[in-house]
Scaffold this active site. Structure first.
Site, PDB file in Angstrom:
ATOM      1  CE1 TYR A 168      -3.394   2.855   0.845  1.00 40.32           C
ATOM      2  CE2 TYR A 168      -1.815   3.465   2.550  1.00 40.32           C
ATOM      3  CZ  TYR A 168      -2.922   3.769   1.785  1.00 40.32           C
ATOM      4  OH  TYR A 168      -3.566   4.969   1.951  1.00 40.32           O
ATOM      5  CG  ASP A 247       5.888   4.395   0.953  1.00 42.89           C
ATOM      6  OD1 ASP A 247       6.053   5.194   1.890  1.00 42.89           O
ATOM      7  OD2 ASP A 247       4.763   3.999   0.584  1.00 42.89           O
ATOM      8  CE  LYS A 274       0.912   7.542   7.404  1.00 42.60           C
ATOM      9  NZ  LYS A 274      -0.533   7.386   7.492  1.00 42.60           N
TER      10      LYS A 274
END
Length: 450
Positions: A168, A247, A274
């Site tokens: 994801y 990522d 984040k």
């Protein structure tokens, strides 16, 4: 178990029956959250605007947070081990960040030009992560990954993207898991399969623009990528001319230099997000100067990159304050050591009872899985009985501990020994009270060969 659970008659005749009992108890304990959910459904599909936050029978609605604690609409206090899926590293209402946001508000926002903070935050981030020679900001990790893929395709002149099954990388980057996926031409490898992944990269040859991978799968279950696997990607992409993108939207918190710095494997491009925005909306992508300098607007052939709020003063201010005053390299080491210790305590509790569960992860990120071994990939994790993890989620809430529905737990800076002890106690209560259905789930894994 907790007072709530001690007053209930726990049903363990089967996993389905146990979950039904826990869900009924949850509904009875949370009438205000239920009412808000029903009202929300009139304006939003499913009462929801962020899929990951929905769970059966309905999600808790939160009224406020302070430190590492949350209070829901019905007044229950919970220790926040969800941590906004790693974005909540600083906890709630951290004074240093709150003051930075206040100062940004006092000085005005939506200024319509470069401000005094973005270059300082950029330099702080570049200095922190070895893979970065240049960086650009976005509004989310999804945007960061979209821009990194786009940059890789433009730089190489190739179209195809390689990702990994069950991975994801953002709201439109599920790859095979959503009809709403961005329309990239892609192939999928198997996570942690070093030999097979390298062979696939070489097979794709000059059709492959990039390989996009998390060095530890976050949403896939906190599954670490082996050094052998990640190094095989580095070697094969270098050989074929494809770009390697790490990522690290989640995993950059796992050491002062990100997970790539800790492992000593440097990708061509790196994506971030984040917590680096101080708890506000944030994303970033960067890497080798020769790639990122193609975004230089002074060049006649410069690539465009828009985004009204890429440099918004609230995020720039909060992010800079957090990195320079709170999440220093020393604090990063301490927090991740605390996470390793907590994960060890949870696995020790399982081992003492001889139960078929395991806690995977690294540092301040972890996740519970049915079975006796850590899954090697998200698809393997997905084949295990997830209803057991759903049951654990509801039981932990009843015990005053809030985690992700998928069994993920994340540490934040305000946490200390009391919160770690509370988590371990609630987890041990779950192990003891639900032993029959945990053993049942373990047997089902054995029968399925998973």
């Amino acid at each position: 178990m907790s007072t709530t659970q001690a007053n209930a008659t726990l049903v363990n005749t089967s996993l389905d029956a146990a979950y039904t009992e826990a869900a009924e108890r949850f509904v009875a304990a949370n009438p205000k959250s239920k009412a808000i959910q029903e009202q929300a459904e009139k304006a939003m599909p499913g009462g929801n605007t962020r899929t990951v936050l929905h769970y059966h029978p309905f999600p808790l609605r939160f009224a406020r947070g302070e430190g590492c604690y949350l209070w829901d609409a019905d007044g229950h206090q919970l220790v926040d081990f969800l941590g906004e899926y790693t974005a909540g590293l600083y906890g709630h209402s951290e004074p240093v960040i709150r003051e930075a946001i206040k100062q940004a508000a006092d000085d005005g926002w939506v200024l319509g030009g470069p401000n005094l903070l973005e270059a300082r935050l950029a330099q702080t981030i570049v200095d922190r992560f070895p893979a970065l020679e240049r960086v650009r900001f976005t509004n989310s990790g999804t945007e960061a990954n979209l821009m990194a893929i786009a940059a890789a395709r433009a730089f190489t002149g190739r179209d195809r993207v390689m990702v990994f099954k069950g991975g994801y990388h953002g709201g439109v980057l599920y790859f095979g898991g959503s009809p709403l996926n961005a329309p990239f031409d892609y192939v999928m490898g198997d996570y942690n399969d070093a030999e097979g992944s390298a062979a696939l990269i070489r097979e794709q040859g000059d059709r492959l623009a990039c390989v996009l991978v998390e060095p530890m799968c976050g949403s896939g279950g906190c599954l670490p990528g082996s050094v052998e696997f990640l190094q095989s990607l580095r070697d094969a992409t270098r050989e074929t001319g494809a770009l390697l993108i790490f990522d690290e939207v989640m995993t950059s918190r796992l050491s002062p230099e990100g997970l790539h710095g800790l492992l000593g494997i440097t990708p061509d491009l790196l994506t971030l997000g984040k917590y680096l925005g101080g708890g506000l909306s944030f994303g970033a992508f960067g890497g080798r100067a020769e790639i990122l300098d193609r975004f230089d607007p002074r060049r006649p052939d410069g690539w465009p990159h828009a985004g009204t709020f890429n440099n918004n003063v609230f995020t720039m201010s909060a992010g800079l304050a957090g990195l320079t005053h709170k999440y220093t390299p020393e604090r990063a080491v301490m927090l991740n050591a605390a996470g390793d210790s907590l994960r060890g305590r949870l696995n020790d509790a399982i081992a003492r009872r001889g139960l078929p569960l395991v806690v995977a992860g690294r540092g301040s990120m972890m996740a519970v899985h049915p079975g006796t071994t850590v899954p090697m990939s998200p698809p393997e994790a997905g084949r295990r009985p997830r209803k057991l993890i759903d049951l654990m989620h509801l039981d932990l809430i009843a015990g005053g501990v809030y985690t992700a529905r998928r069994g993920m737990a994340v540490l934040s800076l305000p946490m200390g020994a009391a919160e770690f002890d509370r988590f371990v106690a609630a987890f041990e209560e779950f192990l003891d009270a639900r032993r029959p259905v945990i053993e049942e789930a373990g047997r089902s894994i054995g029968k399925a060969g998973g």
